[in-house]
Design an enzyme around this catalytic site. Structure first.
Site, short mmCIF file in Angstrom:
data_model
loop_
_atom_site.label_atom_id
_atom_site.label_comp_id
_atom_site.label_asym_id
_atom_site.label_seq_id
_atom_site.Cartn_x
_atom_site.Cartn_y
_atom_site.Cartn_z
N GLU A 47 0.78 -1.46 0.00
CA GLU A 47 0.00 -0.08 -0.13
C GLU A 47 0.83 1.61 -0.01
O GLU A 47 2.08 1.38 0.41
CB GLU A 47 -1.31 -0.28 1.07
CG GLU A 47 -2.14 -0.83 0.80
CD GLU A 47 -2.40 -0.87 2.37
OE1 GLU A 47 -4.10 -1.08 2.17
OE2 GLU A 47 -2.35 -1.30 3.20
N CYS A 99 3.73 8.54 0.58
CA CYS A 99 4.37 7.51 2.20
C CYS A 99 4.17 6.47 0.94
O CYS A 99 3.26 5.66 0.88
CB CYS A 99 3.38 7.20 3.07
SG CYS A 99 3.73 6.31 4.47
N CYS A 147 6.61 -6.90 6.58
CA CYS A 147 7.86 -6.27 7.32
C CYS A 147 7.96 -7.52 8.46
O CYS A 147 7.26 -7.88 8.80
CB CYS A 147 7.45 -5.03 7.87
SG CYS A 147 8.76 -4.08 8.92
N CYS A 169 7.24 -5.18 14.99
CA CYS A 169 6.32 -4.13 16.17
C CYS A 169 5.22 -5.17 16.26
O CYS A 169 4.65 -4.72 15.57
CB CYS A 169 7.15 -3.02 16.26
SG CYS A 169 8.68 -2.95 15.03
N CYS A 211 2.40 -1.86 15.55
CA CYS A 211 1.87 -2.16 14.33
C CYS A 211 1.60 -3.67 13.06
O CYS A 211 1.84 -4.53 13.26
CB CYS A 211 3.83 -1.52 13.44
SG CYS A 211 3.64 -1.76 11.65
N CYS A 266 -0.14 5.70 10.65
CA CYS A 266 1.06 4.60 10.80
C CYS A 266 0.47 3.61 11.00
O CYS A 266 -0.10 4.18 12.37
CB CYS A 266 1.96 5.75 11.76
SG CYS A 266 2.70 7.17 10.99
N1 SAH Z 1 10.26 0.51 9.24
C1 SAH Z 1 9.88 1.74 9.64
C2 SAH Z 1 8.90 2.02 8.84
C3 SAH Z 1 8.08 2.41 8.97
S1 SAH Z 1 7.37 4.08 9.40
C4 SAH Z 1 10.27 2.43 10.76
O1 SAH Z 1 9.96 1.53 12.10
O2 SAH Z 1 10.62 3.56 11.36
C5 SAH Z 1 5.85 3.33 10.26
C6 SAH Z 1 5.42 5.00 11.56
O3 SAH Z 1 4.54 4.58 12.43
C7 SAH Z 1 7.19 4.01 12.47
O4 SAH Z 1 7.28 5.34 13.55
C8 SAH Z 1 6.35 3.18 13.20
O5 SAH Z 1 7.21 2.73 14.74
C9 SAH Z 1 5.13 3.33 13.12
N2 SAH Z 1 3.82 3.12 13.75
C10 SAH Z 1 3.64 1.51 13.39
N3 SAH Z 1 2.74 1.18 13.98
C11 SAH Z 1 1.44 2.41 14.85
C12 SAH Z 1 0.24 2.53 15.60
N4 SAH Z 1 -0.23 1.54 15.00
N5 SAH Z 1 0.54 3.53 15.41
C13 SAH Z 1 1.36 4.78 15.53
N6 SAH Z 1 2.05 4.26 14.76
C14 SAH Z 1 2.65 3.64 14.31
#
Ligand code: SAH
Length: 396
Positions: free
Chosen positions: A117, A130, A137, A141, A144, A368
């Protein structure tokens, strides 16, 4: 130390899935090649090499990909040249829009059926896309959505670049009401861990920033690469001589908690990853963005704000708090606003610049951490009533 099975830093293999299977390569596309490589590819077809520059100017300069519109190419060679250099890579499966059409999410199917996406966000003064750097991935985490499904494969350079060029074309054709028609910013904050697909992401950054016809001509300063904190890759990025913005997904200032929220922390600790980020900032002069999702009663305690303030005070860094976005099956909520405000207050009192990210795209699961690329649902499925909740911009 727990060994994480998810870290594949050898970015030479285009597609090794998390279970070790080799994924099939996407077709070669001009965005995978520099101009010399494109000229060679055209010459192989028995065509004049300068045609490569013409096709590149259509793709990157005029944002055109339909051979019928490439009238400066001889009609008899158009099909062969465009088949060789512009194979379709991204097939739109579903497009959702919200915020009066200024936030748009597209689900793409890739040549091997993988789904990714990307999200386009228009503002009065800028247009940002974005992009995804991997299908799925491997960083796991727990908050996420992308992290829950695991890694399918790395995207090719062209699969990354084409997300941007596609949306640049949409913006140029006036798809975003009340917004500039020139796409100006790219954030590598979609699906995937960009620094785990290092070579292709760096090649994509170069392609996006070289002037047409070589590339799209964006400013390096308008590109943000976000990472969970793969320290060797951050150090390598520091040596590239690029001036992109680095975003570090920190989410906790202490190792105990960060070990669980960002599992890669079991390998590279908070102190080490911050050190690498500060060195990047010092080398490039670019302020590092520290990303911190605010999760109720998990990482939002006043003492954690104070600890984060001490770690960042006097550094070339600012904090971007992200109200936690809901993901399927998650047991966590966003922090209440008063808790968030207190967190901001304490960071600022420590002299750390702090903003709260807008939650754009939440209604279409485009914010995000919400990109999960499920193909379920019909086009337009969740569009009703979406316009009611325009998210707050970076207000605080
Ligand atoms: N893998 C990279 C790129 C993804 S960026 C990274 O982690 O930085 C996506 C951003 O959104 C990251 O900062 C991630 O930690 C954050 N993110 C992931 N899940 C989220 C959620 N449920 N709510 C808010 N931010 C989230």
């Amino acid at each position: 130390m727990t060994q994480l099975p998810v870290l594949n830093l050898s970015s030479t293999a285009t597609g090794t899935t998390s279970d070790g299977r080799r994924a099939s390569l996407p077709p070669r596309h001009l965005a995978d090649l520099d101009l010399a490589g494109r000229r060679a590819a055209v010459a192989e077809l028995g065509e004049q090499a300068f045609r490569a520059g013409q096709v590149s100017a259509h793709y990157f300069g005029r944002l055109i990909r339909d051979p019928a519109e490439m009238t400066d190419l001889p009609a008899r060679s158009r099909a062969a040249i465009t088949e060789a250099l512009l194979p379709p890579l991204l097939h739109p499966v579903r497009e959702l829009a919200t915020d009066n059409g200024t936030t748009r999410k597209t689900l793409w199917r890739l040549h091997d059926g993988s789904l990714v996406e990307s999200v386009l966000m228009g503002y009065p003064d800028r247009v940002t896309v974005c992009v995804s750097s991997q299908a799925g991935c491997g960083m796991a985490c727990p908050f996420c959505a992308t992290g829950q499904a695991g890694l399918t494969r790395n995207l090719s350079t062209a699969e990354i670049v084409d997300q941007v060029v596609w949306f640049a074309g949409q913006a140029a054709r006036g798809a975003l009401p009340g917004c500039p028609d020139r796409l100006s910013r790219v954030v590598f904050m979609g699906m995937g861990e960009p620094l785990a697909n290092y070579n292709r992401v760096i090649a994509a950054v170069r392609r996006l920033t070289e002037p047409a016809p070589e590339g799209l001509g964006l400013s390096q300063r308008h590109i943000t690469v976000s990472t969970v904190g793969l320290v060797p890759a951050i150090r390598r990025l520091t040596q590239e001589g690029l001036s992109v913005t680095l975003a570090l997904s920190l989410h906790a200032p202490d190792d105990d908690l960060r070990d669980t929220l960002v599992p890669v922390n079991q390998r590279w600790k908070v102190a080490e990853v911050l050190d690498a980020a500060f060195e990047y900032a010092a080398r490039t002069g670019r302020r590092v963005s520290i990303e911190y999702a605010m999760i109720r009663d998990v990482n939002d305690h006043p003492w954690r704000a104070d600890l984060l303030g001490r770690l960042l005070s006097g550094r070339l860094a600012h904090v971007n708090l992200i109200p936690l976005n809901p993901t399927p099956g998650s047991k966590w909520d966003a922090s209440p606003k008063p808790v968030e405000r207190e967190f901001v207050r304490r960071l600022r009192a420590a002299g750390v610049a702090t903003t709260v990210r807008d939650t754009r795209g939440r209604e279409i699961d485009g914010a995000c951490g919400q990109l999960a690329a499920s193909s379920g649902g019909k086009v337009g499925e969740r569009q009703d009533g979406l316009l009611a909740r325009r998210a707050n911009e970076e207000t605080q």
